[in-house]
Scaffold this active site. Structure first.
Site, PDB file in Angstrom:
ATOM      1  N   PRO A   9       0.822  -1.212   0.000  1.00  0.00           N
ATOM      2  CA  PRO A   9       0.000   0.000   0.000  1.00  0.00           C
ATOM      3  C   PRO A   9       0.853   1.257   0.000  1.00  0.00           C
ATOM      4  O   PRO A   9       1.887   1.320   0.661  1.00  0.00           O
ATOM      5  CB  PRO A   9      -0.778  -0.107   1.314  1.00  0.00           C
ATOM      6  CG  PRO A   9       0.133  -0.888   2.208  1.00  0.00           C
ATOM      7  CD  PRO A   9       0.915  -1.832   1.329  1.00  0.00           C
ATOM      8  N   GLY A  10       0.434   2.237  -0.773  1.00  0.00           N
ATOM      9  CA  GLY A  10       1.103   3.538  -0.757  1.00  0.00           C
ATOM     10  C   GLY A  10       0.096   4.576  -0.309  1.00  0.00           C
ATOM     11  O   GLY A  10       0.145   5.112   0.789  1.00  0.00           O
TER      12      GLY A  10
ATOM     13  N   CYS B  57       2.033  28.455 -16.745  1.00  0.00           N
ATOM     14  CA  CYS B  57       1.475  28.841 -18.043  1.00  0.00           C
ATOM     15  C   CYS B  57       0.903  27.646 -18.794  1.00  0.00           C
ATOM     16  O   CYS B  57       1.428  27.224 -19.833  1.00  0.00           O
ATOM     17  CB  CYS B  57       2.549  29.533 -18.868  1.00  0.00           C
ATOM     18  SG  CYS B  57       3.122  30.985 -18.020  1.00  0.00           S
TER      19      CYS B  57
ATOM     20  N   TYR C  44      -5.035  13.543 -13.743  1.00  0.00           N
ATOM     21  CA  TYR C  44      -6.113  12.535 -13.659  1.00  0.00           C
ATOM     22  C   TYR C  44      -7.457  13.169 -13.339  1.00  0.00           C
ATOM     23  O   TYR C  44      -8.377  12.478 -12.930  1.00  0.00           O
ATOM     24  CB  TYR C  44      -5.855  11.526 -12.528  1.00  0.00           C
ATOM     25  CG  TYR C  44      -4.446  11.066 -12.335  1.00  0.00           C
ATOM     26  CD1 TYR C  44      -3.885  10.114 -13.187  1.00  0.00           C
ATOM     27  CD2 TYR C  44      -3.675  11.545 -11.280  1.00  0.00           C
ATOM     28  CE1 TYR C  44      -2.594   9.683 -12.992  1.00  0.00           C
ATOM     29  CE2 TYR C  44      -2.379  11.103 -11.078  1.00  0.00           C
ATOM     30  CZ  TYR C  44      -1.847  10.175 -11.941  1.00  0.00           C
ATOM     31  OH  TYR C  44      -0.570   9.740 -11.734  1.00  0.00           O
TER      32      TYR C  44
HETATM   33  N1  LLP Z   1       2.613  -1.698  -6.097  1.00  0.00           N
HETATM   34  C1  LLP Z   1       2.845  -1.421  -7.386  1.00  0.00           C
HETATM   35  C2  LLP Z   1       3.538  -2.383  -8.224  1.00  0.00           C
HETATM   36  C3  LLP Z   1       2.422  -0.176  -7.918  1.00  0.00           C
HETATM   37  O1  LLP Z   1       2.639   0.118  -9.188  1.00  0.00           O
HETATM   38  C4  LLP Z   1       1.769   0.752  -7.070  1.00  0.00           C
HETATM   39  C5  LLP Z   1       1.331   2.063  -7.573  1.00  0.00           C
HETATM   40  C6  LLP Z   1       1.575   0.400  -5.720  1.00  0.00           C
HETATM   41  C7  LLP Z   1       2.003  -0.840  -5.274  1.00  0.00           C
HETATM   42  C8  LLP Z   1       0.914   1.329  -4.731  1.00  0.00           C
HETATM   43  O2  LLP Z   1      -0.397   1.573  -5.064  1.00  0.00           O
HETATM   44  P1  LLP Z   1      -1.332   2.390  -4.048  1.00  0.00           P
HETATM   45  O3  LLP Z   1      -1.507   1.537  -2.810  1.00  0.00           O
HETATM   46  O4  LLP Z   1      -0.672   3.648  -3.735  1.00  0.00           O
HETATM   47  O5  LLP Z   1      -2.602   2.547  -4.787  1.00  0.00           O
HETATM   48  N2  LLP Z   1       0.078   8.754  -9.353  1.00  0.00           N
HETATM   49  C9  LLP Z   1      -1.203   8.062  -9.305  1.00  0.00           C
HETATM   50  C10 LLP Z   1      -1.063   6.686  -8.716  1.00  0.00           C
HETATM   51  C11 LLP Z   1      -0.067   5.812  -9.431  1.00  0.00           C
HETATM   52  C12 LLP Z   1       0.073   4.456  -8.814  1.00  0.00           C
HETATM   53  C13 LLP Z   1       1.267   3.744  -9.340  1.00  0.00           C
HETATM   54  N3  LLP Z   1       1.501   2.448  -8.784  1.00  0.00           N
HETATM   55  C14 LLP Z   1      -2.184   8.927  -8.523  1.00  0.00           C
HETATM   56  O6  LLP Z   1      -1.810  10.012  -8.098  1.00  0.00           O
HETATM   57  O7  LLP Z   1      -3.334   8.549  -8.363  1.00  0.00           O
END
Ligand code: LLP
Length: 429
Positions: free
Chosen positions: A290-291, A358, A332
């Site tokens: 999780p991120g 800009c 997005y």
């Molecule tokens: N594992 C992998 C292999 C991933 O590619 C990602 C996110 C995560 C874990 C973590 O995912 P999360 O739990 O954060 O959903 N910039 C975009 C999100 C890009 C996500 C990329 N990969 C945004 O701001 O919504």
């Protein structure tokens, strides 16, 4: 739940008044709550307590050293996607054997560096990459631990830019090729050790269904692989979504209690309740990546209204931060709730909140009904802790904002605001 709320009409992060931070350090300014980060980790961890599991924080969502250290200190592992992220984890006090290295385009330098440091696993995304890792490990006279990322061809039902688990996405290896690849790897590639299997179907998922579908589809494959290879983990990736629209209110338990049970956004308790019974039958260590869930609602971006402009078609509030600091709305059409630092319950006005860059895409909100803003007012863009600062750019030669970590009634500048000299660092005439 999170630690941002009004106290006597002023927006606070834990015990710190954000008005004070804005006037001391200037804007734009990122602020994180250490307590929210820890709470999120502990909540997910206890929801999964019946499962042999490890939480590998997705460093890409927020790679500030202090954020990494906070998570390392409470027992997180790390999911990384570059040599630079590994370097950051090491600097924050973590070690390579806590890291899984994902990504479709790992370079020779990154593979060598990770092997030298003792990476826990490369999450391999193509056969060509697997062979390349084997070759480099051979040169180094070592064995590279690997897992293959399976693409389960499941629709995550999220924004197309953050959906990763369908066959048309560039990520992972198609479900139907995996068994053959493991057989080939174990018989032909002597310098890799198959350590696990990984998947990640997408980000900002607010319903359980796609997670369930993917886990149900891939679990029989895990059982088969486990029977024939000595794999020790199955990573189910990240993707747990957070609340953007009602970000402030969702800081309180009552908000969650009052949600319509039919359409309630996914909680980690529900996530665990549905997935643990299936995952526990696999008898293998489960990794999570999780991120956003860990840091998204733990951060805010503070900006100041520079000018107001009444146009023929629209009213604009021009602020001192823009898409260079937080690109999610531009990229997005991501929604971030906007609240004034000083509560204003009076008049409202429909405005576009736009930045100084800009580009017409440089907006934080369009046609949003907000409390009436005056020049000089500070506002907070909530839920900006994930994919905020990490996606910042210096476009228009604008310096990066400062970042602050709050802990109780104390705070610390965990990254200084960039100076003009920082902007030209490394350049030569
Ligand atoms: N594992 C992998 C292999 C991933 O590619 C990602 C996110 C995560 C874990 C973590 O995912 P999360 O739990 O954060 O959903 N910039 C975009 C999100 C890009 C996500 C990329 N990969 C945004 O701001 O919504």
């Amino acid at each position: 739940m999170h630690d941002f709320d009004y106290q006597n009409g002023n927006l606070f992060c834990e015990g710190v008044d954000l008005n004070q931070l804005a006037s001391t350090y200037g804007t734009p300014l990122y602020i994180y709550s250490e307590n929210t980060i820890k709470d999120n980790f502990n909540r997910l961890s206890s929801a999964l307590s019946d499962l042999d599991h490890r939480i590998a924080f997705a460093v890409k969502s927020n790679s500030n050293l202090s954020v990494l250290k906070t998570l390392n200190d409470i027992g997180a592992d790390f999911d990384i996607v570059s040599g630079g992220e590994l370097f950051r984890v090491l600097k924050a006090g973590g070690s390579a054997n806590q890291c899984t290295f994902a990504g479709v385009g790992k370079t020779r330098e990154e593979i060598e560096y990770s092997l030298e440091q003792g990476i826990y696993s490369f999450n391999v995304e193509s056969e060509a990459e697997l062979r390349f890792i084997n070759e480099i490990a051979k040169e180094q006279n070592t064995i590279a631990p690997v897992a293959v990322r399976v693409n389960p061809n499941v629709d995550a039902k999220t924004h197309k830019y953050i959906s990763t688990g369908k066959s048309e996405n560039k990520f992972g290896i198609d479900f139907e090729f995996i068994e053959d690849l493991y057989l080939k790897a174990s018989s032909e590639l002597n310098n890799v050790k198959l350590r696990g299997l990984q998947m990640h179907i997408g980000s900002q998922l607010t319903q359980i269904k796609p997670f369930l579908e993917a886990v149900e589809k891939v679990s029989p494959l895990v059982k088969k692989l486990k029977a024939n290879h000595e794999i020790e983990f199955f990573s189910i990736g990240g993707g747990i979504g957070i609340i953007y629209e009602d970000a402030l209110a969702s800081g309180k338990k009552e908000w969650w209690d009052n949600q319509d049970p039919e359409n309630k956004p996914l909680t980690v308790e529900e996530y665990a309740k549905k997935l643990v019974p299936i995952l526990s039958t696999l008898d293998i260590k489960i990794l999570l990546e999780p991120g956003r869930f860990m840091v998204g609602n733990a951060g805010t971006l503070i900006t100041k209204v520079l000018y107001k402009k009444i146009g023929a078609a629209k009213n604009f509030a021009i602020v001192d931060s823009g898409m260079g600091d937080l690109i999610r709305p531009a990229l997005y059409e991501g929604h971030h709730e906007i609240v004034p630092l000083i509560k204003n319950t009076g008049e409202t006005q429909v405005v576009d909140i736009v930045g100084p860059i800009c580009e017409s895409g440089d907006f934080f909100a369009q046609n949003r009904d907000l409390p009436l803003l005056q020049e000089g007012d500070h506002i907070a863009l909530l839920s900006a802790g994930a994919y905020g600062f990490v996606m910042a750019s210096n476009y228009n030669s604008r310096a990066f904002p400062a970042e602050i970590m709050v802990n109780g009634t104390t705070h610390k500048v965990v990254r200084k605001r960039q100076s003009y000299d920082d902007l030209i660092m490394g350049e030569e005439l």
